[in-house]
Design an enzyme around this catalytic site. Structure first.
Site, PDB file in Angstrom:
ATOM      1  CD  GLU A   1     -10.615  -4.890   6.517  1.00  0.00           C
ATOM      2  OE1 GLU A   1      -9.764  -5.764   6.711  1.00  0.00           O
ATOM      3  OE2 GLU A   1     -10.593  -4.126   5.535  1.00  0.00           O
TER       4      GLU A   1
ATOM      5  CB  SER B   1      -5.813  -1.036   1.723  1.00  0.00           C
ATOM      6  OG  SER B   1      -6.359   0.109   1.132  1.00  0.00           O
TER       7      SER B   1
ATOM      8  CG  ASN C   1      -8.070   0.825   7.644  1.00  0.00           C
ATOM      9  OD1 ASN C   1      -7.136   1.366   8.214  1.00  0.00           O
ATOM     10  ND2 ASN C   1      -8.108   0.658   6.343  1.00  0.00           N
TER      11      ASN C   1
ATOM     12  CE1 TYR D   1      -7.103   3.912  -0.963  1.00  0.00           C
ATOM     13  CE2 TYR D   1      -6.790   1.565  -1.322  1.00  0.00           C
ATOM     14  CZ  TYR D   1      -6.904   2.642  -0.463  1.00  0.00           C
ATOM     15  OH  TYR D   1      -6.829   2.457   0.896  1.00  0.00           O
TER      16      TYR D   1
ATOM     17  CD  GLU E   1      -2.636  -1.314   2.518  1.00  0.00           C
ATOM     18  OE1 GLU E   1      -3.458  -0.426   2.781  1.00  0.00           O
ATOM     19  OE2 GLU E   1      -2.412  -2.276   3.273  1.00  0.00           O
TER      20      GLU E   1
ATOM     21  NE  ARG F   1     -12.926   2.198   6.238  1.00  0.00           N
ATOM     22  CZ  ARG F   1     -11.799   2.057   5.528  1.00  0.00           C
ATOM     23  NH1 ARG F   1     -11.038   3.081   5.254  1.00  0.00           N
ATOM     24  NH2 ARG F   1     -11.444   0.852   5.106  1.00  0.00           N
TER      25      ARG F   1
ATOM     26  N   GLY G   1      -7.375   5.546   5.066  1.00  0.00           N
ATOM     27  CA  GLY G   1      -6.784   6.407   4.055  1.00  0.00           C
ATOM     28  C   GLY G   1      -7.260   7.841   4.176  1.00  0.00           C
TER      29      GLY G   1
ATOM     30  CG  ASP H   1     -14.281  -1.155   6.278  1.00  0.00           C
ATOM     31  OD1 ASP H   1     -14.606   0.039   6.461  1.00  0.00           O
ATOM     32  OD2 ASP H   1     -13.210  -1.491   5.754  1.00  0.00           O
TER      33      ASP H   1
END
Length: 307
Positions: free
Chosen positions: A262, A145, A264, A208, A24, A247, A268, A249
């Site tokens: 998951e 990610s 994070n 992305y 990443e 974050r 990002g 998800d």
């Protein structure tokens, strides 16, 4: 300089850690550049540090007082750089060592979330010949990610992945529903962002590539479901000991149940990232968001940034 009641001098010289050596790296460089510009515009004495070879040497030479971690993936998000900063006595943003390591290991994280009474996707055992049933989502146990995320429907598709170390991978039963991301800023959940990838799978490319995914904030869910998901996100980060702006998800099924995919710990901060989108809906612009995150910088075993 003081902006929105925040004294920028309190942070001292702030290093924005970016780049790294994980898969990443490019996304991290984009996140780091955006954060660096925002902090400088706010009057913070900030310097970008593109970590590549000797991380300890690079950080020491930069002579920083505080670290804003904009790294993603291995070494940057799994507790390694956090441990290095602990040793160096440099307060940093994001979750601390243990929480970072836990959330990077999706298998262990699921166990902790389950013990907290939160729902996660059903695990599917991976045998010598591949997952014991199809279709499944397969992904590395310790990557971020959506790197390596695949939906496969047959043994032939599994073999085509040419996975050399199956033990480092996990398989989960697909969950149907609305996919959302709930960012939690300093312990308080922001409005969920609904992600609707045009490909049907919110993988690395969908995350992305500009235009590959539609975003809706607030998510197109009943308000009572939105509040429930925000509560689940706050419980999840508390159970795992996360701090900063993690974050969560999740997928919300037709019955309104939130299934957590998951956590994070270092989301990002790019043009397509979900945390800035949720913050904007809450009236927090990108510069203020970066400052709010920087305010959370601390040491797990020491003190935070001096007031």
């Amino acid at each position: 300089m003081v902006v929105s009641g925040i004294n920028m001098q309190r942070f001292g010289r702030t290093g924005v850690l970016m780049g790294g050596t994980s898969a990443e790296r490019e996304v991290s460089l984009r996140s780091g550049a955006a954060v660096l510009d925002a902090l400088r515009a706010a009057g913070v004495d900030a310097v970008g540090i593109d970590l590549q070879q000797n991380w300890a040497d690079q950080i020491a030479k930069a002579a920083i007082d505080t670290a804003f971690i904009a790294l993603h993936g291995t070494l940057g998000e799994d507790g390694c750089v956090q441990g290095l900063l602990e040793i160096m006595g440099i307060p940093y943003t994001g979750s601390h060592v243990m929480a970072s390591a836990l959330c990077m290991n999706k298998r262990l994280c699921k166990q902790v979330l389950g013990q907290a009474g939160l729902s996660t996707p059903m695990d599917i055992r991976i045998e010598v010949t591949g997952p014991e049933r199809y279709p499944v989502f397969v992904k590395p146990v310790a990557e971020g990610s959506s790197v390596g995320l695949h939906r496969i429907s047959s043994q032939q598709e599994w073999q085509a992945l040419n996975i050399q170390s199956p033990a480092a991978w996990m398989a989960e039963m697909p969950v149907n529903g609305v996919e959302i991301a709930v960012s939690v800023l300093a312990g308080v959940a922001l409005m969920p962002v609904e992600v609707a990838p045009k490909s049907g799978v919110y993988d690395y490319a969908s995350k992305y590539t500009v235009g590959a995914t539609e975003y809706f904030c607030p998510a197109r869910l009943p308000m009572e479901t939105v509040r429930y998901c925000m509560d689940c996100a706050e419980k999840a980060v508390a159970a795992c000991g996360c701090t900063g702006a993690p974050r969560v998800d999740m997928i919300v099924g037709s019955g309104g149940e939130a299934v957590i995919l998951e956590i994070n710990t270092l989301p990002g901060m790019t043009a397509t990232s979900l945390l800035p989108k949720a913050a904007a809906v809450a009236g927090i612009d990108f510069q203020t968001l970066c400052l709010r995150i920087l305010e959370t910088a601390s040491l797990e075993y020491g003190q935070g940034v001096s007031k």
